[in-house]
Motif scaffolding. Structure first.
Motif, PDB file in Angstrom:
ATOM      1  N   GLY A 133     -18.922   8.847  53.298  1.00  9.91           N
ATOM      2  CA  GLY A 133     -20.141   7.574  52.411  1.00  9.91           C
ATOM      3  C   GLY A 133     -19.193   7.612  50.996  1.00  9.91           C
ATOM      4  N   ALA A 134     -18.570   8.504  51.200  1.00 11.67           N
ATOM      5  CA  ALA A 134     -17.569   8.471  49.393  1.00 11.67           C
ATOM      6  C   ALA A 134     -16.449   7.524  49.698  1.00 11.67           C
ATOM      7  CB  ALA A 134     -17.052   9.911  48.977  1.00 11.67           C
ATOM      8  N   GLU A 135     -16.856   7.050  48.461  1.00 11.72           N
ATOM      9  CA  GLU A 135     -15.380   5.876  47.785  1.00 11.72           C
ATOM     10  C   GLU A 135     -14.371   6.541  48.293  1.00 11.72           C
ATOM     11  OE1 GLU A 135     -15.494   5.818  43.905  1.00 11.72           O
ATOM     12  OE2 GLU A 135     -17.529   4.409  44.130  1.00 11.72           O
ATOM     13  N   ILE A 136     -13.121   5.933  49.243  1.00  9.02           N
ATOM     14  CA  ILE A 136     -12.369   6.246  49.421  1.00  9.02           C
ATOM     15  C   ILE A 136     -11.460   6.138  48.182  1.00  9.02           C
ATOM     16  CG2 ILE A 136      -9.851   5.955  50.836  1.00  9.02           C
ATOM     17  CD1 ILE A 136     -11.958   5.407  53.243  1.00  9.02           C
ATOM     18  N   GLY A 137     -10.947   5.459  47.365  1.00 10.87           N
ATOM     19  CA  GLY A 137     -10.080   5.770  46.299  1.00 10.87           C
ATOM     20  C   GLY A 137      -9.211   4.343  47.126  1.00 10.87           C
ATOM     21  N   LEU A 138      -8.848   3.906  45.317  1.00 10.84           N
ATOM     22  CA  LEU A 138      -7.889   2.657  45.249  1.00 10.84           C
ATOM     23  C   LEU A 138      -6.444   2.991  45.985  1.00 10.84           C
ATOM     24  CD1 LEU A 138      -8.489   0.384  42.279  1.00 10.84           C
ATOM     25  CD2 LEU A 138      -9.528   0.049  44.557  1.00 10.84           C
ATOM     26  N   GLU A 139      -6.537   4.331  44.721  1.00  9.04           N
ATOM     27  CA  GLU A 139      -4.474   4.667  45.384  1.00  9.04           C
ATOM     28  C   GLU A 139      -4.728   5.250  47.116  1.00  9.04           C
ATOM     29  OE1 GLU A 139      -3.844   8.125  42.775  1.00  9.04           O
ATOM     30  OE2 GLU A 139      -3.713   7.215  41.772  1.00  9.04           O
ATOM     31  N   ARG A 140      -5.471   5.541  47.481  1.00 12.82           N
ATOM     32  CA  ARG A 140      -5.062   5.997  48.975  1.00 12.82           C
ATOM     33  C   ARG A 140      -5.536   4.440  50.013  1.00 12.82           C
ATOM     34  NH1 ARG A 140      -5.420   8.679  53.410  1.00 12.82           N
ATOM     35  NH2 ARG A 140      -6.730   8.619  54.957  1.00 12.82           N
ATOM     36  N   LEU A 141      -6.281   3.519  49.659  1.00 15.61           N
ATOM     37  CA  LEU A 141      -6.320   2.499  50.570  1.00 15.61           C
ATOM     38  C   LEU A 141      -5.037   1.900  49.727  1.00 15.61           C
ATOM     39  CD1 LEU A 141      -9.662   1.156  49.592  1.00 15.61           C
ATOM     40  CD2 LEU A 141      -8.756   1.784  51.761  1.00 15.61           C
ATOM     41  N   ALA A 142      -3.817   1.618  48.881  1.00 17.98           N
ATOM     42  CA  ALA A 142      -3.159   0.780  48.569  1.00 17.98           C
ATOM     43  C   ALA A 142      -1.833   1.432  49.501  1.00 17.98           C
ATOM     44  CB  ALA A 142      -2.621   1.521  47.165  1.00 17.98           C
ATOM     45  N   ALA A 143      -1.851   2.508  49.833  1.00 15.91           N
ATOM     46  CA  ALA A 143      -0.834   3.430  50.601  1.00 15.91           C
ATOM     47  C   ALA A 143      -1.170   3.225  52.180  1.00 15.91           C
ATOM     48  CB  ALA A 143      -0.942   5.510  49.923  1.00 15.91           C
ATOM     49  N   ARG A 144      -2.494   3.629  51.866  1.00 16.84           N
ATOM     50  CA  ARG A 144      -3.090   3.185  53.880  1.00 16.84           C
ATOM     51  C   ARG A 144      -4.007   2.521  53.439  1.00 16.84           C
ATOM     52  NH1 ARG A 144      -0.915   6.519  57.870  1.00 16.84           N
ATOM     53  NH2 ARG A 144      -1.898   6.375  59.651  1.00 16.84           N
ATOM     54  N   PRO A 145      -3.947   1.008  53.871  1.00 15.57           N
ATOM     55  CA  PRO A 145      -5.015   0.053  53.943  1.00 15.57           C
ATOM     56  C   PRO A 145      -6.614   0.275  54.930  1.00 15.57           C
ATOM     57  CG  PRO A 145      -2.848  -1.501  54.032  1.00 15.57           C
ATOM     58  CD  PRO A 145      -2.562  -0.142  53.625  1.00 15.57           C
ATOM     59  N   THR A 146      -5.851   0.739  56.131  1.00 10.82           N
ATOM     60  CA  THR A 146      -6.830   1.053  56.888  1.00 10.82           C
ATOM     61  C   THR A 146      -7.668   2.506  56.996  1.00 10.82           C
ATOM     62  OG1 THR A 146      -5.157   1.801  58.353  1.00 10.82           O
ATOM     63  CG2 THR A 146      -5.581  -1.063  58.697  1.00 10.82           C
ATOM     64  N   ALA A 147      -6.747   3.028  55.766  1.00 12.81           N
ATOM     65  CA  ALA A 147      -7.841   4.520  56.016  1.00 12.81           C
ATOM     66  C   ALA A 147      -9.595   4.720  56.187  1.00 12.81           C
ATOM     67  CB  ALA A 147      -7.692   5.080  55.154  1.00 12.81           C
ATOM     68  N   LEU A 148     -10.310   4.733  56.609  1.00 17.01           N
ATOM     69  CA  LEU A 148     -11.141   5.039  57.247  1.00 17.01           C
ATOM     70  C   LEU A 148     -11.802   6.356  56.358  1.00 17.01           C
ATOM     71  CD1 LEU A 148     -11.300   3.505  61.176  1.00 17.01           C
ATOM     72  CD2 LEU A 148     -11.959   2.010  59.024  1.00 17.01           C
ATOM     73  N   ALA A 149     -11.559   7.085  56.425  1.00 15.82           N
ATOM     74  CA  ALA A 149     -12.038   8.403  55.396  1.00 15.82           C
ATOM     75  C   ALA A 149     -11.473   8.693  54.576  1.00 15.82           C
ATOM     76  CB  ALA A 149     -12.501   9.186  56.888  1.00 15.82           C
ATOM     77  N   LEU A 150     -12.363   9.477  53.902  1.00 16.42           N
ATOM     78  CA  LEU A 150     -11.552  10.572  52.584  1.00 16.42           C
ATOM     79  C   LEU A 150      -9.827  11.752  53.251  1.00 16.42           C
ATOM     80  CD1 LEU A 150     -14.049  12.372  50.785  1.00 16.42           C
ATOM     81  CD2 LEU A 150     -12.901  10.429  50.222  1.00 16.42           C
ATOM     82  N   HIS A 151      -8.980  11.590  52.386  1.00 15.13           N
ATOM     83  CA  HIS A 151      -7.608  12.172  53.248  1.00 15.13           C
ATOM     84  C   HIS A 151      -8.282  13.436  53.538  1.00 15.13           C
ATOM     85  CE1 HIS A 151      -3.601  13.602  53.470  1.00 15.13           C
ATOM     86  NE2 HIS A 151      -3.392  12.107  53.144  1.00 15.13           N
ATOM     87  N   ARG A 152      -8.874  14.538  52.947  1.00 11.39           N
ATOM     88  CA  ARG A 152      -8.608  15.979  53.659  1.00 11.39           C
ATOM     89  C   ARG A 152      -9.488  15.338  55.109  1.00 11.39           C
ATOM     90  NH1 ARG A 152     -13.651  17.501  52.411  1.00 11.39           N
ATOM     91  NH2 ARG A 152     -14.981  16.257  51.066  1.00 11.39           N
ATOM     92  N   LEU A 153     -11.172  14.738  54.753  1.00  7.39           N
ATOM     93  CA  LEU A 153     -11.412  14.579  56.406  1.00  7.39           C
ATOM     94  C   LEU A 153     -10.679  13.934  57.661  1.00  7.39           C
ATOM     95  CD1 LEU A 153     -14.624  13.293  54.813  1.00  7.39           C
ATOM     96  CD2 LEU A 153     -14.554  15.421  55.376  1.00  7.39           C
ATOM     97  N   GLN A 154      -9.531  13.415  56.849  1.00  4.44           N
ATOM     98  CA  GLN A 154      -8.777  12.574  57.863  1.00  4.44           C
ATOM     99  C   GLN A 154      -8.057  13.294  58.536  1.00  4.44           C
ATOM    100  OE1 GLN A 154      -9.042   9.469  59.467  1.00  4.44           O
ATOM    101  NE2 GLN A 154      -7.673  10.079  60.665  1.00  4.44           N
TER     102      GLN A 154
END
Length: 145
Positions: free
Chosen positions: A108-129
């Motif tokens: 439930g944490a914020e994924i973050g604008l930078e990660r979403l800009a790089a991967r707009p379909t991201a569903l999880a934090l980078h480390r969890l993915q």
């Protein structure tokens, strides 16, 4: 994936000072980004279908025929990957509509604008993915801190 074209057509999002995470402006920006990407992918798929129909040639030489079949198989694999990405884009747009976009599905944490800009379909934090991907790899053990 036509990310070069996408970057040319969709300007990067610049948040306003004090803007809350996943504001209406942010959701509209990412929705526009996803819709543009979906249109580009759909156009690529359509173009491939027409190209394959136009270039359907029967070569007498077995080597030429094998090369053509290999090229077609590679192209079809790429288009299948793009078709799956279009499905994921549609699911992500639905998340935007239900105000679930931008938050990790796991914690439930914020994924973050930078990660979403790089991967707009991201569903999880980078480390969890990364941990999910590594867990699917055979013979690898991963711990998430």
């Amino acid at each position: 994936m036509p990310t070069e074209t996408l970057r040319k057509t969709v300007a990067p999002y610049v948040p306003q000072k004090g803007e809350e995470y996943m504001s209406h402006r942010q959701r509209a920006h990412f929705r526009s980004m996803l819709e543009t990407l979906r249109e580009e992918l759909s156009a690529d798929i359509e173009r491939t279908v027409h190209t394959m129909q136009d270039e359907a040639t029967l070569f007498a030489d077995p080597n030429d025929r094998a090369t053509q079949e290999s090229d077609i198989a590679l192209e079809l694999r790429n288009r299948d990957r793009e078709r799956k990405l279009i499905k994921k884009i549609n699911e992500t747009i639905l998340k935007i509509e239900t105000d679930e976009y931008g938050y990790c599905e796991s914690c439930g944490a914020e994924i973050g604008l930078e990660r979403l800009a790089a991967r707009p379909t991201a569903l999880a934090l980078h480390r969890l993915q990364d941990a999910r991907r590594d867990a699917r790899a055979p013979g690898r053990q991963v711990t998430v801190a």
